[in-house]
Scaffold this motif. Structure first.
Motif, short mmCIF file in Angstrom:
data_model
loop_
_atom_site.label_atom_id
_atom_site.label_comp_id
_atom_site.label_asym_id
_atom_site.label_seq_id
_atom_site.Cartn_x
_atom_site.Cartn_y
_atom_site.Cartn_z
N ARG A 118 2.64 5.36 38.82
CA ARG A 118 2.78 6.76 39.25
C ARG A 118 4.20 7.23 38.96
O ARG A 118 5.13 6.44 38.83
CB ARG A 118 2.48 6.89 40.75
N TYR A 119 4.37 8.53 38.85
CA TYR A 119 5.67 9.14 38.60
C TYR A 119 5.69 10.50 39.27
O TYR A 119 4.65 11.02 39.70
CB TYR A 119 5.94 9.27 37.10
N GLY A 120 6.88 11.10 39.38
CA GLY A 120 6.98 12.42 39.98
C GLY A 120 8.39 12.73 40.39
O GLY A 120 9.35 12.36 39.72
N PHE A 121 8.50 13.39 41.52
CA PHE A 121 9.82 13.78 42.03
C PHE A 121 9.77 13.76 43.56
O PHE A 121 8.70 13.82 44.16
CB PHE A 121 10.24 15.16 41.51
N ASN A 149 -1.58 7.65 36.58
CA ASN A 149 -2.34 6.43 36.79
C ASN A 149 -3.79 6.72 37.22
O ASN A 149 -4.35 6.01 38.05
CB ASN A 149 -1.64 5.52 37.80
N ASP A 150 -4.37 7.77 36.63
CA ASP A 150 -5.76 8.14 36.89
C ASP A 150 -6.07 8.42 38.36
O ASP A 150 -7.18 8.16 38.83
CB ASP A 150 -6.73 7.08 36.35
N HIS A 151 -5.08 8.93 39.09
CA HIS A 151 -5.26 9.34 40.48
C HIS A 151 -4.91 10.82 40.59
O HIS A 151 -4.11 11.34 39.80
CB HIS A 151 -4.36 8.54 41.42
#
Length: 165
Positions: A118-121, A149-151
């Motif tokens: 997963r990635y983001g901020f 990640n397919d979520h």
């Protein structure tokens, strides 16, 4: 001549408040405990302490460029206990920018890269609660947003507290 120079330096040194000076860049470290409280996605809403128990241990280094702005690098191992099975679920790499807001408040704008894919901020609002001569105690509200990640995308509200030195 020497008397004039001595007088000049005595006046100059007396006008400087040495105890209030801080040399920049200033490096600080910290350790905390972070509890996600509730996580929202298009599929479901999950609540920590009810549906499972998750905890993170943010550990980082802040490099303050000036009294107002700095850079932070944080790593957060996360542990989750779900139905009696506990394990390290993720390691979060969390670099970001620090902005001092005054009165002990700081904003951290962080990028997020998780070993789970997963990635983001994560915007984080931080407040120094107790300041001592050798350390400070703080409380913070991290607001992680994650993708990948397919979520489905998620938004979490968390609570963090810890010690900075």
């Amino acid at each position: 001549m020497y008397l004039k120079l001595t007088f000049f330096f005595a006046v100059l040194l007396s006008s400087i408040n040495i105890s209030a000076q801080t040399t920049y860049p200033k490096i600080t470290g910290y350790f905390g405990i972070m509890h996600p409280i509730v996580t929202f996605s298009s599929d479901e809403t999950t609540v920590n302490f009810r549906d499972y128990y998750a905890v993170g241990f943010p550990t980082g280094i802040n490099i303050w460029k000036s009294q107002k702005i700095g850079f932070s690098f944080e790593m957060v191992p996360n542990i989750k206990d779900d139905n009696g099975t506990d394990k390290v679920t993720n390691l979060l790499f969390h670099p970001g920018v620090l902005v001092a807001l005054g009165n002990g408040y700081t904003f951290a704008g962080r990028a997020a890269f998780e070993t789970s894919g997963r990635y983001g901020f994560t915007p984080v609002f931080n407040k120094t609660v107790f300041k001592r001569s050798s350390c400070s105690y703080y409380a913070a509200v991290p607001l992680p947003v994650r993708f990948g990640n397919d979520h489905p995308a998620t938004f979490t509200i968390g609570f963090q507290f810890g010690i900075a030195f």
